[in-house]
Write an enzyme that holds these catalytic residues in place. Structure first.
Site, short mmCIF file in Angstrom:
data_model
loop_
_atom_site.label_atom_id
_atom_site.label_comp_id
_atom_site.label_asym_id
_atom_site.label_seq_id
_atom_site.Cartn_x
_atom_site.Cartn_y
_atom_site.Cartn_z
N ASP A 247 -17.29 -41.28 6.03
CA ASP A 247 -17.97 -40.27 5.22
C ASP A 247 -19.21 -40.96 4.64
O ASP A 247 -19.10 -41.81 3.76
CB ASP A 247 -17.08 -39.75 4.08
CG ASP A 247 -17.67 -38.52 3.40
OD1 ASP A 247 -18.90 -38.50 3.20
OD2 ASP A 247 -16.91 -37.59 3.10
N ALA B 145 -9.12 -28.59 10.00
CA ALA B 145 -10.28 -28.29 9.17
C ALA B 145 -10.97 -27.03 9.65
O ALA B 145 -10.74 -25.94 9.11
CB ALA B 145 -11.24 -29.48 9.19
N HIS C 151 -3.99 -21.38 12.77
CA HIS C 151 -4.80 -21.46 11.55
C HIS C 151 -3.95 -21.19 10.30
O HIS C 151 -4.18 -20.26 9.53
CB HIS C 151 -5.99 -20.49 11.61
CG HIS C 151 -7.11 -20.91 10.70
ND1 HIS C 151 -8.42 -20.64 10.98
CD2 HIS C 151 -7.12 -21.57 9.51
CE1 HIS C 151 -9.20 -21.11 10.02
NE2 HIS C 151 -8.42 -21.68 9.11
N GLY D 224 -3.54 -23.39 7.77
CA GLY D 224 -3.85 -24.31 6.69
C GLY D 224 -3.68 -23.75 5.30
O GLY D 224 -3.17 -24.41 4.39
N GLU E 56 -11.50 -17.70 17.24
CA GLU E 56 -10.20 -17.24 16.75
C GLU E 56 -10.21 -15.72 16.62
O GLU E 56 -11.25 -15.14 16.29
CB GLU E 56 -9.87 -17.89 15.41
CG GLU E 56 -9.70 -19.40 15.49
CD GLU E 56 -9.36 -20.03 14.14
OE1 GLU E 56 -9.30 -19.28 13.13
OE2 GLU E 56 -9.15 -21.25 14.10
#
Length: 529
Positions: free
Chosen positions: A171, A231, A279, A281, A261
């Site tokens: 990062d 993510a 998906h 999450g 999606e």
């Protein structure tokens, strides 16, 4: 007097309606059905959505009374923020609602990959006892690479540390010293790819991150690596990953998100060592309840004319009229300063000078901080989480005020100190009856440049011909110059050119200018106005 109308376009937690309270007329529709959405949105004051409803320019144009779009979740892929901003519609989300749920799913996918849980489960339910076929690997002493050390990435790292793993991360906006305090070693992306036994991705979907883990990256990993993406779809190139799995260059994967999606057909589905989920999450009861309550509160604040901390575009609130014009200015100055920084932050100082300093200007510090971090981190940034992001990265933040301003009636200055000792400073003001934003100083150079959608800053040793070179290269690239300002500290000394241009500039064009001019730095800054 009629109540404001709130349209709930997708299934939300019952706590959402409770949080709205009795002051609104609540309506419902199926937001995924355009034929139902467009007429339903025509006369509402606010709309609450999740991910299936597309609040695009067409929907916003059809909503004559719309004041707020509230996304009960983190991502805003399904909301046209620019179109909303142009229409004066506030967009809010719930930036922290699902971070725990998303982090826990990433850990679950990683463990499922390590121990072949999905294929073993399927085989046993099919009547096959294939114990030896599904031998796995331990996490202990393995190296886990976290790509994106924002809030979710950090939560994943903290949870995995209990398994005795070695944590590394990529990062570019996190201080190595801060990461070291958390037991995480910062690496370049190439180093992380080469060293990691597991890679877990926690970045937003941007032009820079789409395909980041693609064919080139997947030729740099260990053949025993297992890759998790919980993510955003497209950050891991699904086609390239399928080829790597087929060729034995990747051992397994856990995928919760896809480039397109809903996804019911993918080359990844062919591989037994790939665990896939649709998906999920944010799909926990707790995350949905937190998201619904958060956006309901934001809608209440927005429709009452109060400050909305989680607004991502239009600001509102009980702020002194003299201070209001400085909100966008401070945020844009922060964006410019953050874009000019080329090392991690150590501190951010916001100075407010002039008549406006007679009022409470704490909100300008938050605005500037929001602007700085909006270009330096991968997470959505709001008034609420900007100070949190600073604290997580060990960045000191300060605000100073004075009612005296030498050259301008009011001046806001955002100054950054970087970990390598360098400083970046950008000052600006708001002028005229139309309250136009101007940048009036950059790193001590006096300039007079309107805040524009596309800005370029060029630093170089003062000499003849530089303006012509920059103009020629931009002209050859078909980029029109809107305005130009040249400033220098002395003849033959250090100089700066500030440009406004009509379109975004590619990295190749910037590099070309920098190389031909021999610039010490050349930076483009894009601002959504």
């Amino acid at each position: 007097m009629s109540k404001p109308v709130v349209l709930i376009a997708e299934e939300l937690s019952p706590a959402t309606v409770e949080a709205l309270g009795p002051d609104f007329e609540i309506r419902h529709c199926d937001g995924a059905d355009r034929t139902a959405l467009l007429p339903a949105i025509a006369d509402v004051d606010a709309i609450l959505v999740r991910s299936a409803t597309k609040v695009d320019a067409e929907a916003i144009a059809a909503a004559r009374r719309l004041k707020v779009v509230a996304r009960a979740g983190v991502g805003l892929d399904n909301v046209d923020v620019k179109a909303a901003t142009q229409a004066g519609v506030m967009v809010v989300n719930a930036p922290t609602s699902n971070i725990v749920s998303a982090a826990e799913l990433a850990v679950a996918l990683l463990l499922a990959c390590a121990r072949n849980i999905a294929p073993a489960n399927a085989a046993l339910k099919a009547g096959q006892w294939k114990r030896s076929a599904y031998s796995g690997v331990e996490l202990t002493d393995k190296t886990v690479g976290v790509v994106g050390l924002g809030r979710i990435g950090l939560l994943v790292a903290q949870r995995l540390s209990a398994f005795g793993v070695k944590l590394v991360a990529y990062d570019p906006f996190v201080q190595p010293a801060r990461a070291a305090q958390l037991g995480i070693r910062m690496l370049s992306l190439d180093e992380l790819l080469a060293e990691s036994d597991f890679i877990t991705v926690h970045l937003p979907k941007t032009p820079d991150t789409v395909g980041l883990i693609g064919d080139e990256a997947l030729h740099k990993v260990k053949p025993t690596v297992r890759i998790v993406n919980a993510a955003r779809g497209g950050i891991v190139d699904e086609h390239a990953l399928a080829i790597a799995l087929k060729e034995g260059r990747v051992a397994g994967a856990g995928i919760d998100v896809f480039a397109s999606e809903p996804c019911t057909d993918s080359p990844l589905f062919e591989f037994e060592q790939v665990v896939v989920t649709p998906h999920l999450g944010a799909s926990t009861e707790e995350a949905q309840e937190k998201a619904g309550i958060a956006v309901a509160r934001s809608v209440r604040l927005a429709l009452a004319g109060e400050l909305v901390p989680d607004a991502v575009n239009v600001k509102g609130g009980s702020i002194a009229e003299a201070v209001r014009p400085g909100l966008a200015l401070a945020e844009n100055l922060g964006r410019v300063a953050g874009s000019l920084a080329d090392a991690p932050l150590q501190s951010v100082e916001v100075e407010v000078l002039g008549e406006v300093a007679e009022h409470d200007v704490k909100i300008l510090e938050l605005s500037a901080l929001k602007g700085v971090f909006s270009v330096l981190v991968h997470d959505p940034v709001s008034y609420v989480n900007a100070p949190v992001l600073a604290g997580e990265r060990g960045v000191e933040v300060s605000l100073s005020t004075s009612t005296e301003s030498v050259n301008w009636r009011n001046l806001v200055r955002v100054s950054l100190t970087l970990t390598d000792g360098q400083t970046v400073s950008v000052g600006g003001t708001v002028t005229g009856p139309r309250q136009l934003q101007k940048i009036v100083e950059v790193d001590g150079f006096d300039v007079d440049v309107p805040v524009s959608e596309h800005l370029v800053f060029l630093r170089y040793a003062d000499r003849p011909g530089v303006v012509g070179i920059a103009g020629r290269i931009l002209g050859d690239a078909g980029i029109n110059i809107g305005g130009m300002q040249v400033s220098r500290d002395s003849a033959g000394g250090h100089a700066l050119i500030a440009l406004t241009v009509d379109s975004a500039i590619s990295a190749e064009v910037l590099t070309g200018i920098g190389e031909e001019v021999g610039a010490t730095s050349v930076r483009a800054v894009d601002i959504e106005l």
